[in-house]
Design a protein around this motif. Structure first.
Motif, PDB file in Angstrom:
ATOM      1  N   ALA A 150       5.146  14.792  12.903  1.00 10.43           N
ATOM      2  CA  ALA A 150       6.270  15.213  12.062  1.00 10.43           C
ATOM      3  C   ALA A 150       6.685  14.097  11.101  1.00 10.43           C
ATOM      4  O   ALA A 150       6.870  14.334   9.897  1.00 10.43           O
ATOM      5  CB  ALA A 150       7.457  15.616  12.929  1.00 10.43           C
ATOM      6  N   VAL A 151       6.813  12.883  11.627  1.00 10.56           N
ATOM      7  CA  VAL A 151       7.215  11.755  10.779  1.00 10.56           C
ATOM      8  C   VAL A 151       6.139  11.448   9.744  1.00 10.56           C
ATOM      9  O   VAL A 151       6.442  11.108   8.593  1.00 10.56           O
ATOM     10  CB  VAL A 151       7.508  10.506  11.639  1.00 10.56           C
ATOM     11  N   ALA A 152       4.874  11.578  10.137  1.00  8.17           N
ATOM     12  CA  ALA A 152       3.774  11.313   9.203  1.00  8.17           C
ATOM     13  C   ALA A 152       3.779  12.317   8.052  1.00  8.17           C
ATOM     14  O   ALA A 152       3.585  11.937   6.885  1.00  8.17           O
ATOM     15  CB  ALA A 152       2.438  11.364   9.940  1.00  8.17           C
ATOM     16  N   VAL A 153       4.002  13.594   8.365  1.00  2.00           N
ATOM     17  CA  VAL A 153       4.054  14.618   7.304  1.00  2.00           C
ATOM     18  C   VAL A 153       5.214  14.341   6.354  1.00  2.00           C
ATOM     19  O   VAL A 153       5.068  14.428   5.130  1.00  2.00           O
ATOM     20  CB  VAL A 153       4.185  16.028   7.925  1.00  2.00           C
ATOM     21  N   ILE A 154       6.378  13.989   6.917  1.00  2.00           N
ATOM     22  CA  ILE A 154       7.535  13.664   6.077  1.00  2.00           C
ATOM     23  C   ILE A 154       7.217  12.466   5.184  1.00  2.00           C
ATOM     24  O   ILE A 154       7.533  12.462   3.984  1.00  2.00           O
ATOM     25  CB  ILE A 154       8.769  13.376   6.943  1.00  2.00           C
ATOM     26  N   SER A 155       6.587  11.445   5.743  1.00  2.00           N
ATOM     27  CA  SER A 155       6.259  10.244   4.980  1.00  2.00           C
ATOM     28  C   SER A 155       5.282  10.552   3.855  1.00  2.00           C
ATOM     29  O   SER A 155       5.418  10.036   2.736  1.00  2.00           O
ATOM     30  CB  SER A 155       5.666   9.174   5.905  1.00  2.00           C
ATOM     31  N   ILE A 156       4.291  11.405   4.130  1.00  2.00           N
ATOM     32  CA  ILE A 156       3.299  11.757   3.112  1.00  2.00           C
ATOM     33  C   ILE A 156       3.946  12.535   1.973  1.00  2.00           C
ATOM     34  O   ILE A 156       3.725  12.236   0.795  1.00  2.00           O
ATOM     35  CB  ILE A 156       2.153  12.566   3.749  1.00  2.00           C
ATOM     36  N   VAL A 157       4.733  13.562   2.320  1.00  2.00           N
ATOM     37  CA  VAL A 157       5.417  14.352   1.288  1.00  2.00           C
ATOM     38  C   VAL A 157       6.360  13.475   0.484  1.00  2.00           C
ATOM     39  O   VAL A 157       6.409  13.540  -0.751  1.00  2.00           O
ATOM     40  CB  VAL A 157       6.196  15.525   1.929  1.00  2.00           C
ATOM     41  N   PHE A 158       7.111  12.637   1.177  1.00  2.00           N
ATOM     42  CA  PHE A 158       8.073  11.740   0.531  1.00  2.00           C
ATOM     43  C   PHE A 158       7.373  10.814  -0.454  1.00  2.00           C
ATOM     44  O   PHE A 158       7.783  10.676  -1.610  1.00  2.00           O
ATOM     45  CB  PHE A 158       8.778  10.922   1.615  1.00  2.00           C
ATOM     46  N   THR A 159       6.303  10.170   0.001  1.00  2.00           N
ATOM     47  CA  THR A 159       5.581   9.218  -0.843  1.00  2.00           C
ATOM     48  C   THR A 159       4.921   9.914  -2.026  1.00  2.00           C
ATOM     49  O   THR A 159       5.000   9.442  -3.170  1.00  2.00           O
ATOM     50  CB  THR A 159       4.510   8.479  -0.014  1.00  2.00           C
ATOM     51  N   PHE A 160       4.266  11.042  -1.775  1.00  2.00           N
ATOM     52  CA  PHE A 160       3.556  11.764  -2.831  1.00  2.00           C
ATOM     53  C   PHE A 160       4.510  12.263  -3.909  1.00  2.00           C
ATOM     54  O   PHE A 160       4.199  12.188  -5.103  1.00  2.00           O
ATOM     55  CB  PHE A 160       2.796  12.942  -2.220  1.00  2.00           C
ATOM     56  N   CYS A 161       5.668  12.765  -3.505  1.00  2.00           N
ATOM     57  CA  CYS A 161       6.587  13.376  -4.470  1.00  2.00           C
ATOM     58  C   CYS A 161       7.427  12.360  -5.236  1.00  2.00           C
ATOM     59  O   CYS A 161       7.706  12.558  -6.427  1.00  2.00           O
ATOM     60  CB  CYS A 161       7.512  14.367  -3.757  1.00  2.00           C
ATOM     61  N   PHE A 162       7.839  11.278  -4.588  1.00  2.00           N
ATOM     62  CA  PHE A 162       8.842  10.406  -5.197  1.00  2.00           C
ATOM     63  C   PHE A 162       8.343   9.025  -5.625  1.00  2.00           C
ATOM     64  O   PHE A 162       8.874   8.459  -6.580  1.00  2.00           O
ATOM     65  CB  PHE A 162      10.022  10.242  -4.231  1.00  2.00           C
ATOM     66  N   MET A 163       7.351   8.486  -4.942  1.00  2.00           N
ATOM     67  CA  MET A 163       6.914   7.131  -5.291  1.00  2.00           C
ATOM     68  C   MET A 163       6.313   7.010  -6.699  1.00  2.00           C
ATOM     69  O   MET A 163       6.647   6.063  -7.432  1.00  2.00           O
ATOM     70  CB  MET A 163       5.919   6.597  -4.259  1.00  2.00           C
ATOM     71  N   PRO A 164       5.417   7.909  -7.133  1.00  2.00           N
ATOM     72  CA  PRO A 164       4.786   7.715  -8.440  1.00  2.00           C
ATOM     73  C   PRO A 164       5.782   7.589  -9.592  1.00  2.00           C
ATOM     74  O   PRO A 164       5.623   6.725 -10.461  1.00  2.00           O
ATOM     75  CB  PRO A 164       3.917   8.976  -8.592  1.00  2.00           C
ATOM     76  N   SER A 165       6.804   8.432  -9.607  1.00  2.00           N
ATOM     77  CA  SER A 165       7.763   8.391 -10.715  1.00  2.00           C
ATOM     78  C   SER A 165       8.607   7.127 -10.688  1.00  2.00           C
ATOM     79  O   SER A 165       8.953   6.570 -11.739  1.00  2.00           O
ATOM     80  CB  SER A 165       8.671   9.625 -10.682  1.00  2.00           C
ATOM     81  N   VAL A 166       8.938   6.638  -9.487  1.00  2.00           N
ATOM     82  CA  VAL A 166       9.742   5.423  -9.385  1.00  2.00           C
ATOM     83  C   VAL A 166       8.954   4.215  -9.878  1.00  2.00           C
ATOM     84  O   VAL A 166       9.451   3.415 -10.684  1.00  2.00           O
ATOM     85  CB  VAL A 166      10.214   5.196  -7.929  1.00  2.00           C
ATOM     86  N   ILE A 167       7.713   4.084  -9.430  1.00  2.00           N
ATOM     87  CA  ILE A 167       6.898   2.932  -9.806  1.00  2.00           C
ATOM     88  C   ILE A 167       6.593   2.943 -11.307  1.00  2.00           C
ATOM     89  O   ILE A 167       6.789   1.935 -11.999  1.00  2.00           O
ATOM     90  CB  ILE A 167       5.585   2.912  -8.999  1.00  2.00           C
ATOM     91  N   THR A 168       6.113   4.069 -11.821  1.00  2.00           N
ATOM     92  CA  THR A 168       5.769   4.130 -13.245  1.00  2.00           C
ATOM     93  C   THR A 168       7.010   4.046 -14.127  1.00  2.00           C
ATOM     94  O   THR A 168       6.953   3.494 -15.232  1.00  2.00           O
ATOM     95  CB  THR A 168       4.999   5.425 -13.566  1.00  2.00           C
ATOM     96  N   GLY A 169       8.133   4.574 -13.636  1.00  2.00           N
ATOM     97  CA  GLY A 169       9.376   4.461 -14.401  1.00  2.00           C
ATOM     98  C   GLY A 169       9.826   3.022 -14.528  1.00  2.00           C
ATOM     99  O   GLY A 169      10.241   2.578 -15.605  1.00  2.00           O
ATOM    100  N   LEU A 170       9.741   2.261 -13.434  1.00  2.00           N
ATOM    101  CA  LEU A 170      10.113   0.847 -13.481  1.00  2.00           C
ATOM    102  C   LEU A 170       9.180   0.067 -14.399  1.00  2.00           C
ATOM    103  O   LEU A 170       9.620  -0.818 -15.149  1.00  2.00           O
ATOM    104  CB  LEU A 170      10.076   0.263 -12.071  1.00  2.00           C
ATOM    105  N   VAL A 171       7.893   0.388 -14.360  1.00  2.00           N
ATOM    106  CA  VAL A 171       6.929  -0.302 -15.227  1.00  2.00           C
ATOM    107  C   VAL A 171       7.231  -0.020 -16.695  1.00  2.00           C
ATOM    108  O   VAL A 171       7.244  -0.942 -17.539  1.00  2.00           O
ATOM    109  CB  VAL A 171       5.489   0.130 -14.884  1.00  2.00           C
ATOM    110  N   ALA A 172       7.487   1.242 -17.024  1.00  2.00           N
ATOM    111  CA  ALA A 172       7.780   1.599 -18.408  1.00  2.00           C
ATOM    112  C   ALA A 172       9.072   0.948 -18.906  1.00  2.00           C
ATOM    113  O   ALA A 172       9.142   0.464 -20.043  1.00  2.00           O
ATOM    114  CB  ALA A 172       7.874   3.122 -18.550  1.00  2.00           C
TER     115      ALA A 172
END
Length: 327
Positions: free
Chosen positions: A237-259
Motif C-alpha cells: 500500500a505504501v509503495a503504491v502511494i509512493s509511486i503515484v505520488f512521485t510520478f504525479c508530483f515530482m516532475p513538475s516540482v523539479i522542472t519548475g524549480l529548474v526553469a
C-alpha cells in the motif's frame, strides 16, 4: 510559467524572444492528458464513491482518509473541463475574474489535499505495522474524522490567498487565467502559493520514503508467516502511494524549480530557458493524472474496498471485457 496550468509566462522582452511556436506542442499534450483525466478519473472515482457510501459496511480510520481523497479528486474533475476549454481557445479565459480565482483555488486545493491524505494513509499503515500500540494506531473513527476535518481546514487556509489575488491578466484583448504571472512586486498570497507548491511535495515525499524503508526492514525481521502477510500488504500500500505520488508530483516540482532558476539567474540563456519551460509544460500534465491514479491507492490500501470491488458485477464485467479483448 504557470505552476498550476503549465502555461509559460511572458516575463520581459528577452523571455518573449525565447518563447516560440513550439509551445503549442506542450499545450496539446496538456490537453490530451486532461481529457484522459476526465475519461478515466471520473468513472473510477464515481465507482469508488459508490463503494464507500453504499457498499462499505465496516468503517475504519483509513477508510475515512481514503474517502476524503476521493472528495479531493472531485475538485480536480470539476475544474479540469474549464482548463480544457481555455487551452482549446488558445489560453483565452472567458469565465470572468471570480471564477478564474475559484478555478485555480480548486486546482491548488486538490493538489494539497491529495498530497495530505496520501501521506496520512501511508503513515496510518506505517504506525499499524511498526508501532501497533501507539495512540495513533488506536485512533477511533471520531479521531479520524477530526483529523480529516483539520486537514481540510489547513489545506484551504493555505490556499485562500489565491482567492484574494487578482489572477486574471490581460494580454492585449485576451484574458489569461494563471496562478503564476510576472509581478514587479509579488503579492504575499502568490508567494505563499509558490512556497506551498514546493514545500508540500518534499516533506511528504521524505515521509513516504521513510515509511517504506522502515516497513521493508521490519518485514525482513519477521518470521511468522501471518505477520509477514500483514506487513507485505502494508508495504504494498505504501509503495503504491509512493509511486503515484512521485510520478504525479515530482516532475513538475523539479522542472519548475529548474526553469525558475534559469529565468531568474540566467535570463539571457534563451535556448535553455525555452527547453526547461517546455519540459515543465510536459511534466505539469502528470499532476492532472493523480485523480485517475488514486483508485489504485484505494484498491491496495484497503482490503475491504478490494473485496467489495472484486465481488461487484461491474468489476467482473470489466475483467471479462478485458480478457475477451486480449483473446
Amino acid at each position: 510559467m504557470d505552476l498550476v496550468t503549465g502555461t509559460p509566462i511572458v516575463v520581459n522582452e528577452t523571455s518573449t524572444r525565447c518563447l516560440s511556436a513550439q509551445e503549442d506542442a506542450g499545450t496539446l499534450f496538456l490537453q490530451m492528458i486532461m481529457i484522459i483525466e476526465i475519461t478515466v478519473g471520473l468513472p473510477g472515482n464515481i465507482i469508488a464513491l459508490w463503494i464507500f457510501f453504499f457498499r462499505m459496511k465496516f468503517w475504519k480510520p483509513h477508510i475515512i482518509f481514503l474517502l476524503n481523497l476521493v472528495l479531493a479528486d472531485f475538485l480536480l474533475l470539476i475544474s479540469v473541463p474549464f482548463r480544457i476549454h481555455t487551452h482549446m481557445r488558445g489560453e483565452y479565459w472567458v469565465f470572468g475574474e471570480v471564477w478564474c480565482s475559484i478555478n485555480l483555488f480548486m486546482l491548488a486545493v486538490n493538489r494539497s489535499a491529495s498530497i495530505a491524505f496520501m501521506t496520512v494513509v501511508a503513515l496510518d499503515r506505517y504506525f499499524k505495522v511498526i508501532h501497533p500500540h501507539h495512540w495513533i494506531s488506536q485512533m477511533t473513527l471520531t479521531h479520524a474524522a477530526w483529523l480529516a476535518g483539520l486537514t481540510w481546514v489547513a489545506v484551504i487556509a493555505l490556499r485562500i490567498p489565491l482567492l484574494t489575488t487578482n489572477l486574471l491578466q490581460q494580454d492585449g484583448n485576451i484574458s489569461l487565467c494563471r496562478s503564476f504571472n510576472f509581478y514587479k512586486v509579488i503579492p504575499v498570497g502568490v508567494k505563499i502559493h509558490y512556497v506551498a507548491f514546493v514545500a508540500e511535495f518534499f516533506l511528504p515525499w521524505f515521509l513516504l520514503l521513510f515509511s517504506s524503508a522502515k516497513i521493508a526492514c521490519y518485514l525482513n525481521q519477521q518470521k511468522l508467516k501471518d505477520m509477514q502477510k500483514r506487513v507485505r500488504r502494508a508495504i504494498r500500500a505504501v509503495a503504491v502511494i509512493s509511486i503515484v505520488f512521485t510520478f504525479c508530483f515530482m516532475p513538475s516540482v523539479i522542472t519548475g524549480l529548474v526553469a525558475l532558476y534559469i529565468r531568474n539567474l540566467h535570463p539571457m540563456k534563451c535556448k535553455i530557458y525555452h527547453r526547461s519551460t517546455q519540459l515543465f509544460m510536459t511534466c505539469i500534465s502528470f499532476t492532472y493524472l493523480n485523480s485517475a491514479s488514486d483508485p489504485f491507492i484505494y484498491f491496495y490500501s484497503s482490503s475491504m474496498f478490494r473485496n467489495i470491488l472484486r465481488s461487484s458485477n461491474c468489476f467482473k464485467k470489466h475483467v471479462s471485457r478485458v480478457i475477451n479483448a486480449e483473446k
